[in-house]
Write a protein that holds these residues in place. Structure first.
Motif, mmCIF file in Angstrom:
data_model
loop_
_atom_site.group_PDB
_atom_site.id
_atom_site.type_symbol
_atom_site.label_atom_id
_atom_site.label_comp_id
_atom_site.label_asym_id
_atom_site.label_seq_id
_atom_site.Cartn_x
_atom_site.Cartn_y
_atom_site.Cartn_z
ATOM 1 N N LEU A 30 0.981 -0.766 0.038
ATOM 2 C CA LEU A 30 -0.066 0.185 0.070
ATOM 3 C C LEU A 30 1.170 1.131 0.168
ATOM 4 N N ALA A 31 1.761 1.091 0.529
ATOM 5 C CA ALA A 31 2.729 2.446 0.881
ATOM 6 C C ALA A 31 3.489 2.282 -0.207
ATOM 7 N N ALA A 32 3.899 1.989 -1.280
ATOM 8 C CA ALA A 32 4.760 1.485 -2.289
ATOM 9 C C ALA A 32 3.697 2.951 -3.329
ATOM 10 N N LEU A 33 2.283 1.775 -3.310
ATOM 11 C CA LEU A 33 1.714 2.796 -4.575
ATOM 12 C C LEU A 33 0.829 3.768 -3.498
ATOM 13 N N LEU A 34 0.624 4.353 -2.745
ATOM 14 C CA LEU A 34 0.799 4.928 -2.424
ATOM 15 C C LEU A 34 1.468 6.333 -2.312
ATOM 16 N N VAL A 35 2.539 6.445 -2.051
ATOM 17 C CA VAL A 35 3.586 7.155 -1.668
ATOM 18 C C VAL A 35 4.262 8.200 -2.532
ATOM 19 N N TYR A 36 4.449 7.092 -4.116
ATOM 20 C CA TYR A 36 4.900 8.342 -4.534
ATOM 21 C C TYR A 36 4.259 9.804 -5.710
ATOM 22 N N PRO A 37 2.634 8.502 -5.961
ATOM 23 C CA PRO A 37 2.051 9.541 -6.742
ATOM 24 C C PRO A 37 1.524 10.717 -5.665
ATOM 25 N N LEU A 38 1.294 10.176 -4.302
ATOM 26 C CA LEU A 38 0.849 11.412 -3.235
ATOM 27 C C LEU A 38 2.021 12.351 -3.261
ATOM 28 N N TYR A 39 3.093 11.961 -3.424
ATOM 29 C CA TYR A 39 4.318 13.235 -3.233
ATOM 30 C C TYR A 39 4.172 13.291 -4.774
ATOM 31 N N GLN A 40 3.954 13.117 -6.183
ATOM 32 C CA GLN A 40 4.028 13.512 -7.334
ATOM 33 C C GLN A 40 2.438 14.587 -6.853
ATOM 34 N N LEU A 41 1.460 14.528 -6.442
ATOM 35 C CA LEU A 41 0.301 15.240 -6.593
ATOM 36 C C LEU A 41 0.555 16.190 -6.211
ATOM 37 N N VAL A 42 1.131 16.046 -4.225
ATOM 38 C CA VAL A 42 1.416 17.775 -3.299
ATOM 39 C C VAL A 42 2.469 17.961 -4.162
ATOM 40 N N LEU A 43 3.674 17.362 -5.191
ATOM 41 C CA LEU A 43 4.838 19.307 -5.732
ATOM 42 C C LEU A 43 4.367 19.104 -6.701
ATOM 43 N N VAL A 44 3.593 18.769 -7.647
ATOM 44 C CA VAL A 44 2.798 19.437 -8.876
ATOM 45 C C VAL A 44 1.687 20.154 -8.610
ATOM 46 N N SER A 45 0.817 20.028 -7.411
ATOM 47 C CA SER A 45 0.599 21.480 -6.938
ATOM 48 C C SER A 45 0.928 22.327 -6.353
ATOM 49 N N LEU A 46 2.509 22.239 -6.286
ATOM 50 C CA LEU A 46 3.243 23.593 -5.452
ATOM 51 C C LEU A 46 3.866 24.254 -7.202
ATOM 52 N N TYR A 47 3.152 24.117 -8.207
ATOM 53 C CA TYR A 47 4.251 24.509 -9.437
ATOM 54 C C TYR A 47 2.987 25.511 -10.543
ATOM 55 N N ASP A 48 3.980 25.770 -11.063
ATOM 56 C CA ASP A 48 2.855 26.222 -12.255
ATOM 57 C C ASP A 48 2.989 25.424 -13.468
ATOM 58 N N TYR A 49 1.923 24.389 -13.547
ATOM 59 C CA TYR A 49 1.983 24.039 -14.098
ATOM 60 C C TYR A 49 1.335 22.827 -15.258
ATOM 61 N N ARG A 50 1.488 23.785 -16.784
ATOM 62 C CA ARG A 50 0.180 24.188 -17.363
ATOM 63 C C ARG A 50 0.711 23.741 -18.971
ATOM 64 N N GLN A 51 -0.032 23.584 -19.879
ATOM 65 C CA GLN A 51 0.595 23.260 -21.002
ATOM 66 C C GLN A 51 1.725 23.632 -21.487
#
Lengths: 309, 299
Positions: A30-51
């Motif tokens: 569970l942790a393996a499948l949770l941690v990376y996507p969660l990390y990515q999600l939070v990370l991307v939410s802190l960036y100006d990330y558009r097309q």
């Protein structure tokens, strides 16, 4: 859970280590499948990330909590959040009521009628959300749908060609009905099992003392079923708060001018249709946090009532 | 269904050594006018919620032309043509993929979940709560929001359009609820038996395998069925992470829906066929399901 403290028993110390040994494979998966996507999600939410950033036309820019600030300052976000909470709450309550009522009914039916009820419930349960949505749209089709035809047939001429998805709350109602339809079987089967395990004597004794059906349901069955109810309620909250497929298909991606938008669809639209990946991720983070908060409050309330989970 | 001779659920929990036995099915008498009104209301609700499934099955036996009549046609000449069309649309590979994803992920869930639930049923209460909450909290992340990272990882390790990707994801998806359910079943196993076996020097795996699992069999069956249903239905992972090779039945269904409204009888036939395996398994396992679920229910 109310078990006698067993620390003094022989073999406990060795057991302590062994427990983690049994637990770890599940935790690791569970942790393996949770941690990376969660990390990515939070990370991307802190960036100006558009097309522009995806294609490399503009550099990736760290903007801290700006995406969150944008969202919280946007009245549209609050509207979507309001929709989500009201819609999810209605679906949870509806699912529990329908599932509970049918569970009680099932205990009173003849075996073969109960089997029919179970099989149709299983059929609804086994229908993928995509298909279920299509079937319900078909039933509620303005001209060809069974529902309008029947309504007109019994003299309600106003329903000829009536669109169920045009008006906001009518559309939410229709989607909600489909959501309840595909999630009540879980509640029904679980609660039915719970009811059958209540000792018959307890109910009979109360009945002999002159308790009414409602009173028995309220004072005897409900308290005894509370642990099961807790599990199905938490499950329902998590499902209904994250509704995506039904809204997406039945209202065509959020209804007329987005009137039926809920958080999950809104996040998806922002990320994929509007290519606002940062903003979409922020919506995802907020959804998770809200669910976490709601579940914690619910569990705390249960614990205050003396329930252990 | 706790044994009927037990005076209260408390006694049932204390576990005097009697394993939960299937009790005769209860038939409760109706009470009063309030009861009657409730019964009527319940029947109305039942009708509303049973009708769509029945109508779907009925429509699947129609000619396309019969599916759109006004007034709706209840009597018509039934045909199996729609089912033939569904199979002609290359249904079988999708079915195979769905079966694989469902069976393998359910097996994995049990292999990982049973030991975990067992450990949680005997571990200290405080930590148990935290671990249980961690399990359920993994379900709070909206799948829609994490599909991009998952897609990227799957692409990087060359696992896109691979059925094993779905097997792994479905395992993770179902593990939390399975652990919660299995744990409540473990708590039902009378402590006396377990302690006695431990005192005689049986190792934990041995206690688990020879003492607890036989008692818990219905509970495990119920958990497995529920996991199977969730995997069978899963759409979002399947549609985003698979293409021609590993697509599952729900993905196949969208093929009928995009041709919007034109082939309702065919869609109904496909939908009926998709639900059929679960309905059959559920029918066979009905008693196990109810007995299993009721094991951990009232505590």
């Amino acid at each position: 859970m109310g078990r006698p403290a067993a620390a003094t028993r022989p073999g406990r110390r060795r057991g302590r280590f062994e427990h983690w040994f049994y637990l770890s494979p599940a935790l690791v998966v569970l942790a393996a499948l949770l941690v990376y996507p969660l990390y990515q999600l939070v990370l991307v939410s802190l960036y100006d990330y558009r097309q522009a950033q995806v294609s490399g036309a503009q550099p990736l820019r760290f903007i801290g909590f700006d995406n969150y600030a944008t969202l919280l300052g946007d009245p549209r976000f609050w509207g979507v959040l309001g929709n989500t909470v009201v819609f999810a709450a209605a679906c949870v309550v509806g699912t529990l009521l329908v599932g509970g009522a049918l569970a009680v009914l099932a205990t009173r039916l003849r075996p073969w009628v109960r089997t029919v009820l179970f099989l149709t419930a299983l059929g609804a349960w086994a229908t993928p959300a995509v298909t279920g949505s299509a079937v319900w749209l078909f039933l509620f089709d303005p001209t060809l749908g069974l529902v309008n035809q029947v309504l007109v047939g019994v003299g309600l001429e106003g329903f000829a060609g009536h669109s169920w998805t045009y008006e906001k709350w009518s559309a939410f109602g229709l989607v909600g009905a489909e959501v309840i339809w595909c999630s009540f079987p879980f509640v029904m089967v679980t609660l039915y099992a719970g009811i059958t395990s209540i000792p018959e004597e307890v109910v009979e004794a109360a009945r002999l003392d002159g308790a009414s059906t409602l009173r028995i349901a309220h004072s005897i069955m409900l308290p005894m079923l509370r642990p099961v109810l807790a599990i199905v309620t938490i499950q329902s909250i998590i499902w209904d708060f994250k509704i995506f497929t039904q809204i997406y298909i039945m209202t065509g991606g959020g209804g007329i001018s987005g009137q039926n938008m809920v958080l999950n669809v809104y996040g998806y639209q922002q990320a994929f249709a509007a290519s606002q990946y940062g903003l979409g991720s922020a919506i995802g983070v907020i959804t998770s946090l809200l669910l976490l908060a709601i579940t914690l409050v619910y569990l705390r309330a249960l614990r205050r009532n003396g329930e252990v989970l | 269904m706790t044994a009927t001779h037990l005076p209260s659920p408390k006694a049932a929990r204390a576990g005097s050594g009697a394993p939960p036995a299937p009790a005769p099915r209860p038939r409760r008498r109706r009470g009063g006018a309030g009861g009657l009104a409730l019964t009527l209301l319940t029947w109305a609700v039942t009708l509303v919620f049973v009708a769509p499934a029945l109508w779907m099955v009925l429509t699947s036996f129609k000619q396309e032309a019969d599916a759109y009549t006004d007034p709706p046609r209840i009597f018509f000449e039934p045909t199996l043509d729609r089912f033939r069309e569904v199979f002609a649309a290359d249904f079988a590979p999708y079915l195979g993929n769905s079966l694989m994803a469902t069976l393998f992920s359910t097996t994995l869930v049990l292999v990982l979940g049973v030991p975990a639930a067992y450990a949680l049923s005997v571990a200290p209460v405080r930590k148990t709560k935290d671990v249980l909450f961690f399990f359920i909290s993994t379900k709070m992340l909206p799948v829609v929001a994490v599909i991009v990272p998952l897609y990227v990882i799957a692409g990087r390790i060359k696992m896109l359009d691979n059925i094993w990707t779905l097997v792994i994801l479905y395992t993770a998806m179902n593990l939390p609820i399975a652990v919660w359910m299995l744990r409540s079943f473990f708590l039902e196993v009378p402590r006396g038996i377990v302690e006695a076996a431990r005192m005689e020097g049986a190792s934990l795996p041995r206690v688990l395998w020879s003492v607890m699992l036989p008692v818990m069999a219905p509970g495990i069956a119920a958990t497995a069925l529920i996991c199977m249903i969730f995997s069978w239905n899963e759409f979002f992972f399947a549609v985003n992470l698979t293409a021609s090779q590993a697509a599952t039945v729900p993905v196949f269904m969208t093929g009928f829906i995009t041709s919007e409204g034109l082939y309702w009888a065919q869609l109904s036939a496909a939908a009926t066929m998709v639900s059929l395996p679960i309905v059959i398994v559920g029918w066979i396992a009905q008693r196990q399901l109810v007995r299993g679920l009721s094991m951990g229910a009232v505590k």
